[in-house]
Design a protein around this motif. Sequence first.
Motif, PDB file in Angstrom:
ATOM      1  N   ARG A  58       0.830  -1.202   0.000  1.00 24.29           N
ATOM      2  CA  ARG A  58       0.000   0.000   0.000  1.00 24.29           C
ATOM      3  C   ARG A  58       0.865   1.253   0.000  1.00 24.29           C
ATOM      4  N   TYR A  59       0.306   2.303  -0.576  1.00 17.95           N
ATOM      5  CA  TYR A  59       1.067   3.529  -0.803  1.00 17.95           C
ATOM      6  C   TYR A  59       1.453   4.238   0.500  1.00 17.95           C
ATOM      7  N   GLU A  60       0.486   4.528   1.355  1.00 13.21           N
ATOM      8  CA  GLU A  60       0.774   5.309   2.553  1.00 13.21           C
ATOM      9  C   GLU A  60       1.716   4.558   3.490  1.00 13.21           C
ATOM     10  N   THR A 281       6.157  11.249 -19.431  1.00 15.87           N
ATOM     11  CA  THR A 281       5.928   9.903 -19.956  1.00 15.87           C
ATOM     12  C   THR A 281       6.763   8.887 -19.191  1.00 15.87           C
ATOM     13  N   PHE A 282       8.010   9.218 -18.927  1.00 11.38           N
ATOM     14  CA  PHE A 282       8.881   8.328 -18.156  1.00 11.38           C
ATOM     15  C   PHE A 282       8.381   8.184 -16.728  1.00 11.38           C
ATOM     16  N   GLU A 283       7.983   9.292 -16.104  1.00  9.36           N
ATOM     17  CA  GLU A 283       7.494   9.227 -14.725  1.00  9.36           C
ATOM     18  C   GLU A 283       6.263   8.332 -14.621  1.00  9.36           C
ATOM     19  N   GLU A 284       5.340   8.476 -15.558  1.00  8.50           N
ATOM     20  CA  GLU A 284       4.135   7.644 -15.529  1.00  8.50           C
ATOM     21  C   GLU A 284       4.486   6.192 -15.837  1.00  8.50           C
ATOM     22  N   ALA A 285       5.473   5.971 -16.682  1.00  5.67           N
ATOM     23  CA  ALA A 285       5.870   4.599 -17.011  1.00  5.67           C
ATOM     24  C   ALA A 285       6.405   3.877 -15.778  1.00  5.67           C
ATOM     25  N   ILE A 286       7.222   4.547 -14.955  1.00  6.95           N
ATOM     26  CA  ILE A 286       7.789   3.867 -13.784  1.00  6.95           C
ATOM     27  C   ILE A 286       6.818   3.876 -12.604  1.00  6.95           C
ATOM     28  N   ARG A 287       5.765   4.684 -12.668  1.00  6.65           N
ATOM     29  CA  ARG A 287       4.673   4.502 -11.720  1.00  6.65           C
ATOM     30  C   ARG A 287       3.851   3.291 -12.115  1.00  6.65           C
ATOM     31  N   HIS A 288       3.519   3.227 -13.407  1.00  5.22           N
ATOM     32  CA  HIS A 288       2.666   2.160 -13.924  1.00  5.22           C
ATOM     33  C   HIS A 288       3.333   0.795 -13.800  1.00  5.22           C
ATOM     34  N   GLU A 289       4.637   0.718 -14.067  1.00  6.25           N
ATOM     35  CA  GLU A 289       5.419  -0.498 -13.865  1.00  6.25           C
ATOM     36  C   GLU A 289       6.756  -0.090 -13.255  1.00  6.25           C
ATOM     37  N   ALA A 323       2.511  -0.392  -4.479  1.00  9.03           N
ATOM     38  CA  ALA A 323       2.159   0.908  -3.906  1.00  9.03           C
ATOM     39  C   ALA A 323       1.786   1.915  -4.991  1.00  9.03           C
ATOM     40  N   ASN A 324       2.467   1.832  -6.127  1.00 13.22           N
ATOM     41  CA  ASN A 324       2.198   2.774  -7.215  1.00 13.22           C
ATOM     42  C   ASN A 324       0.932   2.454  -7.997  1.00 13.22           C
ATOM     43  N   ARG A 325       0.254   1.362  -7.619  1.00 14.75           N
ATOM     44  CA  ARG A 325      -1.056   1.062  -8.191  1.00 14.75           C
ATOM     45  C   ARG A 325      -2.108   0.898  -7.094  1.00 14.75           C
ATOM     46  N   ASP A 326      -1.841   1.449  -5.939  1.00 15.65           N
ATOM     47  CA  ASP A 326      -2.771   1.330  -4.822  1.00 15.65           C
ATOM     48  C   ASP A 326      -4.015   2.191  -5.091  1.00 15.65           C
ATOM     49  N   PRO A 327      -5.195   1.573  -5.272  1.00 18.00           N
ATOM     50  CA  PRO A 327      -6.393   2.360  -5.579  1.00 18.00           C
ATOM     51  C   PRO A 327      -6.846   3.245  -4.420  1.00 18.00           C
ATOM     52  N   ARG A 328      -6.294   3.038  -3.220  1.00 23.22           N
ATOM     53  CA  ARG A 328      -6.619   3.916  -2.096  1.00 23.22           C
ATOM     54  C   ARG A 328      -6.015   5.299  -2.289  1.00 23.22           C
ATOM     55  N   VAL A 347       6.519   6.229  -5.802  1.00 20.45           N
ATOM     56  CA  VAL A 347       7.630   5.734  -4.981  1.00 20.45           C
ATOM     57  C   VAL A 347       8.570   4.822  -5.778  1.00 20.45           C
ATOM     58  N   ALA A 348       8.577   4.976  -7.103  1.00 25.93           N
ATOM     59  CA  ALA A 348       9.470   4.152  -7.924  1.00 25.93           C
ATOM     60  C   ALA A 348      10.937   4.440  -7.639  1.00 25.93           C
ATOM     61  N   PHE A 349      11.257   5.669  -7.220  1.00 24.87           N
ATOM     62  CA  PHE A 349      12.626   6.024  -6.852  1.00 24.87           C
ATOM     63  C   PHE A 349      12.845   5.936  -5.349  1.00 24.87           C
TER      64      PHE A 349
END
Length: 407
Positions: A58-60, A281-289, A323-328, A347-349
Amino acid sequence: MTSPATARARDDLLEPPEIDIDPYADEVVLNPYPFFDLMREAGPVVRLSKYGVYASGRYEESKQIFNDHDRFMASAGIGIADIRKPGAFRIPNRLLENDPPSHTAIRGTLTKYLSPITIRRWRDHFEVEAARLADELVERGRFDGVEDLAEAYVLKVFPEAVGVELPRVEALTIGEMGFNQAGPYNEKHRRAVERAQPYLEWYENSIKRESMRPGSIGEMVLDAEARGEFDPGVGSNIMRAFVRGGVDTTVAGIGFALNQLARNPDQFALLRDNAALAKNTFEEAIRHESPSYVNFRTTTRETELSGYRLDADTKIGTFSGAANRDPRFWKDPEKFDITRDVTGIHVAFGHGSHTCIGQMIARLEAECILRALSQRISAIELDGEMRYRAVNQLHTLDVLPLKVTPR
């Protein structure tokens, strides 16, 4: 009055639910999202019964674990093994596996040599190399997004900035060894160490002062150590970290961006028509995966997390991709959206004081190559079956066949 964040675990706290899944099994590493979903929904923290460690998806909670050095220390190692214990002992990474105040001092000194001003000086060179490679690949029309683009580009510009020669086979083999060693001693771990044996001498020689390019980060860091700005051995320790981890995660992130652009023509159209979106685009890519599969901390004492009791001296892993896909926290987390505001939020970095020190380099590399490619093509699509690579502590693509249409 003691705050909940620092309180000793209470009798009324819940025990974390047990999950009997091996997160390092090949089938899980190659497709971790069912495991991520199960872990997140089981609770804010779970116990992975196979290894006797805690984990959170989870993200938090992940942010808490990253940021609370008093309760969750990094100095026992960011892998699953406790590097302080017999049989697992090794010299820690002085940057990643260190806690305040020592970590604060080392990072503060290193930041002087990795400042935004320093990195901006590399932009012209990064852009020239990105344009050269993009021209070559667009002329070919078909290429592999991992080997021909992401690896080729990062292994060209990153060594020139850091100052270390990184031949492809040697660099990737050593990097994969490091990410596999951070996991348990399984077959991936064993094979990676075996494959790396012929290159260990190269690895040690590559980080010596005489091997560094003039004006590079490596030269500056090792000279700073010689002047006493770092304790003896810290400079070479930092350079080992750059060699072992400075290529693979950036390659993975660029690969994820290319994969999603090929799968989502509407998102590629946004980038094609507005090159300023390359960075996001890169930021969203490393959030998404997220390339960094899991990072561990160790509880310093018996404590609690979101109402659950945690034993003392026990590893706890944060799975960034979960965490980067936590729907909460995230709206439509499984959707790839390059207009989403994620920089400094995902939190990819990592997060807080241990956030990746080389993130500015990775961002510049990705921005330059994604911009250069998008400015030269009208379409990008998959040209065959893509595959992931099974690595213990790295989520990455292995093959990504692409076809592009010139403008």
